[in-house]
Design an enzyme around this catalytic site. Structure first.
Site: not given
Length: 481
Positions: A168, A209, A245, A273, A275
């Protein structure tokens, strides 16, 4: 984006017995969904993904390992594990020079005992840093960072498939975060981190990432430009992690095109990741839309040869970081809090079993087999004239296509370039990156951005676009001031 987890603070205790067998979980999943699975189709995510040359992973924390039903489901369905918090800086080096890998070792041991690989997460991140790091004099930060990377990556050498080396690093506007590492080293901290990680664990794939880089936007454009620069310098960058996300119904339409442009640089891409949160309470239509979202993500990965896999950030709705970080939202996983499969599971499995895929390089392929430099920066003979431009179609679909344009300098360096072409049949650009477009009607003019106008003699740079209409590769011209 991921808050720390200390033991059971994110877990709701439930009196449930462990699953009797991993196969029983997979079978129950299929029965619950009333899936008519053909004999040749896989009944688990990992088997279906492996048949497509990909992996399907999850994230687990040390607290999760004590919940039998959760870990049994994870072992049945997934073949890659990312530690949720156990390899982050605050967990591994809580005080300067004092390392503790006990929690991370537990995740690795679980993975190894179940034939699962591990994504190392992460080595350098502005968050979850112990307070002492912020107090280090700026002229000592690089040494501290490189020592941390070297010690941790050496400890896990040979046990980790890939590292999220830098996590990030970008603001939403495409600029780098002004964290302690940037303040000490400028943007060069990212190259330094990647080089240190490669020296310590030379067989692991090394990733940058981030979140909100899944579609083509200012943030992903910033990362794309950085990746080009790192590759041109020979920095060992092997992949880009798209955290993913999402909010239900908001998977970006340019997801596949975005993955393709990073892949065109010679990089792997991965959904790291995943979701898909829903404003609670979730109704049936939202759950069906969530299934559509999961299917879209999986199909996008299958369509990009260098997309090596998908990882969900957790296992079930009862053990997720979402409600604690986004109040009022929840239900982001493929299984509910009672470990029952949701439409998202059915959609993901169906996409893997029946979707159209492009062959992927094996996720076990070593980084040395992946290009470390962009195709656009590979040596070639200088072309005559100030510059030239070549349009190449990367992908096409009903009503649209994606192209990449290579701008190459001639026998002399150029400082600024302009590319022009005319559409043959009513095409129009819908999005563009690494250039500034103008023009009207069938005429297109694209000029360089501030960061990619200087091109050395015989060298090249690229820009890309998605367009509406039938795929076309018109002849382009290039001029330089």
């Amino acid at each position: 984006m991921k808050p720390p987890n200390t033991g059971t603070e994110r877990h709701r205790t439930r009196a449930r017995g462990p699953a009797t067998a991993l196969a029983a979980i997979a079978a129950a999943t299929a029965v619950a969904l009333n899936l008519a699975i053909p004999a040749q189709a896989a009944s688990t995510l990992k088997a279906a993904a492996e048949a497509r040359g990909r992996y399907f992973g999850t994230a687990l924390t040390r607290g999760d390992l004590g919940i039998s039903a959760e870990v049994n489901l994870a072992a049945a369905q997934f073949d890659m594990v990312t530690p949720g918090n156990e390899m982050k800086w605050d967990a591994t080096e809580p005080s300067k020079g004092s390392f503790n890998f006990g929690s991370g070792d537990q995740i690795v041991s679980f993975a190894q005992s179940h034939g699962m690989r591990v994504r190392g997460h992460n080595l350098v991140w502005h968050a979850q840093l112990p307070a002492w790091v912020g107090g280090v004099p700026l002229n000592q930060v690089q040494g501290v960072m490189e020592n941390h990377i070297t010690t941790e990556a050496t400890h896990y050498r040979g046990k980790v498939y890939a590292w999220d080396v830098v996590n990030e690093p970008y603001n939403e506007d495409g600029t780098l975060r002004q964290d302690v590492f940037y303040k000490a080293m400028g943007s060069g901290y990212i190259a330094a981190a990647l080089r240190a990680a490669h020296a310590a664990d030379p067989n692991a794939k090394l990733y940058i990432n981030d979140y909100n880089i899944e579609g083509i936007n200012a943030k992903s454009n910033g990362l794309y430009s950085l990746a080009q620069s790192l590759l041109a310098q020979g920095v060992p960058l092997h992949g880009i992690g798209l955290e993913s996300h999402f909010i239900v119904g908001q998977v970006p339409s340019s997801l596949q095109a975005n993955m393709e442009r990073f892949a065109a640089l010679g990089l792997d891409v991965a959904i790291t990741e995943l979701d898909d949160r829903i404003q609670m309470p979730a109704d049936s239509s939202e759950l069906q839309q969530q299934g559509t979202d999961y299917g879209r993500v999986v199909n996008a990965c299958l369509a990009v040869p260098r997309c090596v896999g998908v990882s969900q950030w957790g296992v079930d709705d009862g053990h997720t970081w979402i409600p604690g970080t986004f109040p009022g939202y929840g239900a982001p996983m493929m299984w509910d809090s009672s470990y029952q499969p949701k439409p998202a599971y059915q959609a993901a499995l169906s996409a893997l079993n029946s979707g159209t895929s492009s062959p992927s390089q094996s996720p076990s392929q070593s980084p040395s087999q992946s290009p470390l430099s962009s195709p656009s920066s590979s040596p070639s003979s200088p072309v005559p004239g100030a510059c030239s431009a070549t349009i190449k179609t990367i992908n096409s679909w009903g009503g649209g296509f994606q192209s990449e344009v290579t701008v190459r300098a001639g026998s002399s360096a150029v400082n600024g370039w302009t590319v022009k072409w005319a559409w043959p049949g009513g095409q129009s650009i819908s999005s563009l990156w690494n250039g500034v477009s103008s023009g009207s009607g069938s005429s297109v003019t694209v000029r360089n951005e501030s960061y990619n106008g200087s091109v050395a003699a015989g060298a090249s740079t690229t820009f890309g676009f998605t367009a509406n209409g039938a795929a076309a590769t018109p002849t382009a011209t290039c001029t330089s001031p």
